[in-house]
Design an enzyme around this catalytic site. Structure first.
Site: not given
Length: 467
Positions: A259, A344, A387
């Site tokens: 991320s 995601d 995610h």
């Protein structure tokens, strides 16, 4: 900064008031009703923010506090008993949705299904507090070894200046007792927004890379859990790259990031050119190199509500993102392997060459962009992954190992995709580890809500980035 995580909340117990003990069925019905009522309460809280009064910072802080209090009311109603069941729950709870508040409603569903990170504190009220910032989760580690040559204040003249002291930069690096200082290739793990390195990787790449011959993991527990200025977060990454190499016989390192950790790493590679010479691989899980159009789901009603700095900077085409991508920053500086999911729920767009994760290769250093649903089209490893799911996805793991054991990025062409794509999770990871990995999102949600100070505008660009 650490003081913001001392906020402890009073857990709300679910008490059945009756003259006789409730049956298990009655308890389950009551708990499901609580879940429904909390989702309704969250919608009401966010609805009140739309009235316009939320432009006042004090009112906004109260609203965020109310969201945390609402989340405290949720208790697990069931626990997945198999990996496929867990994946199914994740998929239904984290499906991409553009509606305000959907992220926090998804969080409620994950809590209700026992995805709380019990390896820290098994309750929302204790997810984020200073008591957890110890041991492998500590951000004040004592690293006395000096690098073979100075890496601070600059390793080479073209490096950007640090705004932090060397002591501050060094202490966030957690070096486990078994680290070999160059006998095995070092691997630096960089977390995502709202997490420490241990919170992100304790149930996936820390165990997956511990004890292997091709990697030797250390990780970064950055103060504020990466919610502060991303430019400052990147300083920790830049320093760690040169420091770990410098105490490991000047061996090259690899960087594995999730991320926001990927933005931090790319910024470090851009503005601290000395780091490029000592990074063999950059392995990038769920990156948002272009920011995300869904930043508002972490801070509903942006820009009316203030938000944590790092989330504002991760808005699609923010000033930070635009500057990162200028002058070749949208291309790799070192061999780079991206691993991302078209489903995601945090980063969007995340499909095809227009994906925020997609990185170019203008310097011909070697790049491999891997969308799970394309490489493993129609197969289990190419299913619906959220995610955090890239951290336990079997294809992502195979590509990471391939990158770490070959020159250049991970290449699907070297993999036995007939086998890899049939795996739902990386070999060696358990059901509990899948639950805990997804639990990182719950830590992130609470961290974002209680972080102070929040702001309405993104931090100014550093002088070195504007000259």
């Amino acid at each position: 900064m650490k003081g913001i995580f001392r906020m402890l909340f009073t857990s709300v117990s679910l008490v059945h008031i009756s003259s006789s003990a409730p049956s298990p069925a009655e308890i389950q019905v009551e708990k499901r009703q609580v879940v429904t009522s909390v989702v309704t309460e969250i919608s009401s809280i966010l609805g009140s923010a739309a009235t316009g009064v939320a432009s006042d910072s004090a009112v906004a802080s109260s609203l965020f506090h109310d969201l945390v209090t609402a989340l405290e009311q949720v208790a697990p109603t069931a626990t997945p008993t198999s990996v496929p069941q867990a994946i199914s729950i994740i998929n239904s709870a984290t499906s991409p949705s553009p509606s305000q508040g959907s992220f926090f409603e998804n969080v409620v569903q994950l809590i209700a299904n026992d995805f709380l990170p019990s390896n820290f504190v098994n309750s929302i009220s204790g997810i984020v507090n200073d008591l957890n910032l110890i041991g492998p989760n500590s951000e004040t580690n004592v690293n006395l070894r000096a690098p073979s040559s100075a890496v601070y204040p600059k390793k080479q003249s073209t490096d950007a200046p640090y705004s932090l002291t060397e002591a501050q930069l060094r202490q966030v690096i957690y070096i486990p007792p078994g680290f070999t200082y160059g006998q095995k290739p070092p691997a630096i793990l960089v977390p995502g927004t709202g997490n420490t390195g241990y919170e992100t990787f304790s149930e996936n790449y820390i165990p997956l890379l511990t004890g292997v011959s091709y990697a030797d993991p250390v990780w970064l527990n950055i103060p504020g859990q990466l919610l502060g200025d991303v430019q400052v977060n990147a300083e920790y990454v830049a320093y760690a790259i040169n420091y770990i190499s410098g105490i490991s016989g000047n061996k090259n390192v690899s960087v594995l990031a999730w991320s926001q950790g990927n933005l931090d790493t790319q910024w470090a590679l851009k503005y601290w050119p000395s780091t490029r010479n000592v990074v063999s691989d950059f392995i990038s899980f769920s990156p948002d190199f272009h920011g995300t159009e869904l930043a508002y789901i972490l801070c509903p009603y942006l820009p009316e509500l203030p938000c944590v700095p790092a989330v504002i900077q991760q808005e699609y085409n923010s000033k930070f993102v635009a500057r990162l991508r200028e002058n070749g920053g949208d291309s790799a500086y070192v061999p780079t392997t991206t691993i991302y999911s078209a489903t995601d729920e945090i980063v969007e767009p995340q499909q095809g060459t227009g994906a925020s994760a997609y990185i170019n290769d203008a310097r011909n250093v070697g790049v491999s962009n891997n969308e799970l649903q394309v490489v493993c089209n129609g197969q289990p490893a190419g299913g619906v992954y959220d995610h955090a799911g890239t951290l336990f996805n079997a294809l992502g793991y195979a590509l990471a190992v391939d990158a770490l054991t070959h020159s250049g990025p991970g290449e699907p062409s070297r993999l036995n995709l007939g086998t890899v794509c049939q795996e739902v999770v990386a070999p060696g990871l358990s059901l509990a580890q899948v639950l805990q990995t997804t639990g990182a999102l719950l830590i992130s949600a609470v961290s974002v809500l209680i972080y102070e100070p929040k702001m309405f505008n993104e931090p100014a660009l550093m002088a070195y980035a504007t000259s």
